[in-house]
Every structure is written in C-alpha cells, then in structure tokens.
Design a protein around this motif. Structure first.
Motif, PDB file in Angstrom:
ATOM      1  N   VAL A  88      81.266  27.459  40.846  1.00 50.12           N
ATOM      2  CA  VAL A  88      81.921  28.750  41.017  1.00 50.12           C
ATOM      3  C   VAL A  88      83.370  28.552  41.467  1.00 50.12           C
ATOM      4  O   VAL A  88      84.290  29.185  40.958  1.00 50.12           O
ATOM      5  CB  VAL A  88      81.169  29.622  42.037  1.00 50.12           C
ATOM      6  N   ALA A  94      76.483  27.731  42.023  1.00 50.54           N
ATOM      7  CA  ALA A  94      75.375  28.654  41.799  1.00 50.54           C
ATOM      8  C   ALA A  94      74.259  27.922  41.067  1.00 50.54           C
ATOM      9  O   ALA A  94      74.526  27.022  40.264  1.00 50.54           O
ATOM     10  CB  ALA A  94      75.840  29.864  40.992  1.00 50.54           C
ATOM     11  N   SER A 135      75.828  31.113  33.826  1.00 51.84           N
ATOM     12  CA  SER A 135      77.216  30.802  33.501  1.00 51.84           C
ATOM     13  C   SER A 135      78.119  31.718  34.311  1.00 51.84           C
ATOM     14  O   SER A 135      77.801  32.889  34.521  1.00 51.84           O
ATOM     15  CB  SER A 135      77.466  31.001  32.000  1.00 51.84           C
ATOM     16  N   VAL A 136      79.245  31.178  34.766  1.00 51.90           N
ATOM     17  CA  VAL A 136      80.172  31.923  35.615  1.00 51.90           C
ATOM     18  C   VAL A 136      81.301  32.495  34.763  1.00 51.90           C
ATOM     19  O   VAL A 136      81.893  31.793  33.933  1.00 51.90           O
ATOM     20  CB  VAL A 136      80.746  31.031  36.729  1.00 51.90           C
ATOM     21  N   GLN A 137      81.605  33.757  34.959  1.00 50.97           N
ATOM     22  CA  GLN A 137      82.673  34.436  34.238  1.00 50.97           C
ATOM     23  C   GLN A 137      84.007  33.708  34.456  1.00 50.97           C
ATOM     24  O   GLN A 137      84.396  33.435  35.588  1.00 50.97           O
ATOM     25  CB  GLN A 137      82.781  35.879  34.727  1.00 50.97           C
ATOM     26  N   ILE A 146      78.283  36.359  37.650  1.00 51.13           N
ATOM     27  CA  ILE A 146      77.429  35.274  37.187  1.00 51.13           C
ATOM     28  C   ILE A 146      76.427  35.881  36.212  1.00 51.13           C
ATOM     29  O   ILE A 146      75.733  36.841  36.555  1.00 51.13           O
ATOM     30  CB  ILE A 146      76.682  34.592  38.352  1.00 51.13           C
ATOM     31  N   LEU A 160      79.589  37.625  42.435  1.00 50.65           N
ATOM     32  CA  LEU A 160      79.460  36.508  43.357  1.00 50.65           C
ATOM     33  C   LEU A 160      79.346  36.951  44.806  1.00 50.65           C
ATOM     34  O   LEU A 160      78.570  36.379  45.582  1.00 50.65           O
ATOM     35  CB  LEU A 160      80.656  35.559  43.192  1.00 50.65           C
TER      36      LEU A 160
END
Length: 351
Positions: A88, A94, A135-137, A146, A160
């Motif tokens: 992150v 995460a 997957s993280v933006q 997320i 988050l």
C-alpha cells in the motif's frame, strides 16, 4: 532451463512481495526487504531481508554454500491462509485471506503489526468465502481503494483508512480469480469461467465490458495489467497458457496465446522494468519469462525458464524487484521453499 537458488523455510509459501525502500528501520542500500505469506500449518506473514545484488561482486557475491538467500526478521500469525499480499505504501501492506478477510498491516521497527481487518467475502449462507486476490488503486492518496475478489463471485472495495465503508458487488456466478487496476478508475477481473470483466469504479455494480477467447475453452487463474498501456492485459489459464490481450477494440479484442507451461498458471505479471516481457509461475514447478514484443511468430517467441533442482512442487507466487539495477526475483513454492534468482551484473539480460 536456468536454476533457481533454493532456501527451505518449512512452510508452504503462497504469496510474496518486495517492499519499497525504507520499509523497515534497518533498511539500507545494501539490504532489501520482502514479505511472504504462508498457509496450512503455518498461517503466517514473515518479513525477510536479503543482500542487494547491486552491491555484490567478486568475493562479496552471495553463495548458497556459505550463507542463506534471506534472513528472517520477524513473523506474525495471520488469520487464515495468505492468498495475496499487496504493498500500500512504504510501511503498509494489505493481505487477502482464506477466511474472506482483507487485513492491513503496519511495518514498524522491523516488525509486522495488524492494524485492522474486515470480512469482505461471504457466501449467501453467511459462511466466509476465500478472498482469492487483491489490488491497490494506483493513486497518490492515503485513502486509496483496495479491490479484492473472491470465491463468492464478488468484487469488494474498501478505502484504506475506512475498512468499515466496504462495498461488495456480485459480478459473476463463478469464482473471481484475479483483479487489477489498468487505470485509477478502471478495474479488470478474471474469472474461473474464462472471462475478463471490466468495471468503472464510479459505477461498480455495472459491467463495462466482457472479453472471452472463443478459440479455446479456458479457466483463468490470474490477471495483470500493463504498467503503462492500460489496454493491454495478461491472463494465466488452467491449460498452462498465458494470454496477452489488446482490448482497444471492445467488440473484437486481439489475443496472443503463449503455451509456456504444462499446468495451471497461478500468477502472471508484466516485468516491472522491462514490460516487453511477461513473467509467469505454474503448477509445473517452473517460472517462465516470455518475450512477447518481437517480430517472431507467437509459436517461436523467446521463453526463458527457471526452476529449482530441489523444488518438485508447484510454484504459486513470485515477485520481481523493481528497485535494483540488477535482476532480482523471489518466489515461493508448495515444497516449503523460497526460490531466488539474482544477478550482480548491471548489464544482465533476460535472454
């Protein structure tokens, strides 16, 4: 076939990711940190350190005969099998769990500490569903979303800093196996039914597009987006094939199929420092690096294989370090091993 260095760690390694610089208190230019997740008897997150190959030469070059590939820094119990790990920020990761939870961990003083978790995936009867990936933006914001997917056929979005603001949407009747962000507002997902589905984060309940390769019947296990070309996606299939997609024409997407493995492809990724190559790992205990940008026909594309002599079981995860000039790849296997390929040469070529 090139040989991977092997370090037994007595746990089934199901996920791995490199941490950015200064991820831990002891981080220096000569040390690199990564995190592994495990399953079965050892449901844990483990923080490791390894030497930076950019500083290795001659007598200082790492040798498995006199030292380990990586040193264990700390570990913490994880709620369920670790199915995915995503970075992150510099000191936050995460995770996705077999219990359907999304968890946020802080990295403090070389230790992992659980900040918060939320159950993101449940079946209609209320039972937890496996969270298969997350997957993280890709935005420069402390409140990035997320996205996670699961065996319940849903995609869930959690900010988050506000996990209680979770939103989940049923997007498929089968397992959603992978998720990625081609752009900050677009989400792509792969399904066990062999489909790619595209969503606009601003209208998350609606499917923007669906893509299927009609030339064959596939079950997709994973998906990845190109780092700079949002119209290019890669998927890994149960047949051992890696499919490269060009979705600029939504009505007729272009696909290339690379039959690089003999069994399920568990993870696929565009190489972070050379996106003309696709890296994949498989149930056949190998990693393949495919040169997809070339003038050669698909059937004769250059492919380099990596395997471990003492690793006979599935390689289920890998990550390529984007922070070094030299090549550095770490992977995990069902044999209870960490696998690594490293090169101290700055002129290192994948082929």
């Amino acid at each position: 076939m090139n040989t991977l260095q092997v370090q037994p760690v007595a746990r089934k390694v199901t996920s791995v990711c490199w941490l950015p610089p200064r991820a831990g208190q002891a981080y220096t230019d000569t040390e690199l940190f990564f995190v592994t997740g495990s399953s079965a008897r050892h449901k844990e997150l483990v923080l490791w350190t390894t030497d930076n190959p950019d500083f290795e030469s001659g007598s200082n070059k790492l040798s498995t005969e006199d030292k380990s590939l990586a040193k264990l820094v700390s570990k913490v119990t994880h709620d369920g099998d670790v199915h995915d790990i995503a970075v992150v920020s510099i000191d936050v990761i995460a995770t996705a769990s077999s219990y359907g939870t999304i968890s946020i961990y802080d990295i403090q003083s070389d230790s992992l500490k659980l900040r918060e978790s939320v159950t993101a995936h449940r079946f209609t009867n209320g039972e937890p569903a496996v969270s298969t990936a997350l997957s993280v933006q890709p935005v420069n914001s402390s409140d990035a979303d997320i996205a996670s997917c699961g065996e319940d056929g849903k995609i869930a979005y959690v900010p988050l800093t506000r996990l209680d603001a979770l939103q989940a949407y049923e997007v498929d009747s089968t397992v959603v196996t992978g998720v990625c962000w081609p752009t900050p507002s677009q989400v792509a997902a792969s399904t066990r039914a062999g489909q790619i589905k595209i969503f606009d984060r601003r209208s998350p309940a609606e499917v923007s597009a669906v893509f299927v390769d009609t030339s064959n019947s596939y079950s997709f296990e994973c998906i990845a987006s190109h780092p700079s070309q949002s119209f290019r996606l890669a998927t890994g299939a149960d047949t051992g094939a890696v499919l490269l997609w060009d979705i600029r024409n939504p009505k007729k997407p272009a696909t290339e199929v690379f039959g690089v493995h003999e069994s399920n492809v568990w993870k696929v990724r565009f190489h972070p420092t050379d996106s003309s190559k696709i890296v994949s790992c498989s149930d056949d205990a190998s990693i393949a690096i495919t040169q997809w940008v070339s003038d050669k026909p698909t059937a004769t594309k250059d492919v380099r294989y990596l395997s471990g002599f003492f690793n006979a079981l599935s390689i289920g995860c890998f990550d390529v370090c984007p922070f070094t000039r030299a090549s550095l790849l770490v992977a995990g296997s069902d044999s209870g091993n960490i696998l690594m390929e490293r090169s101290a040469s700055t002129d290192f070529s994948l082929f």
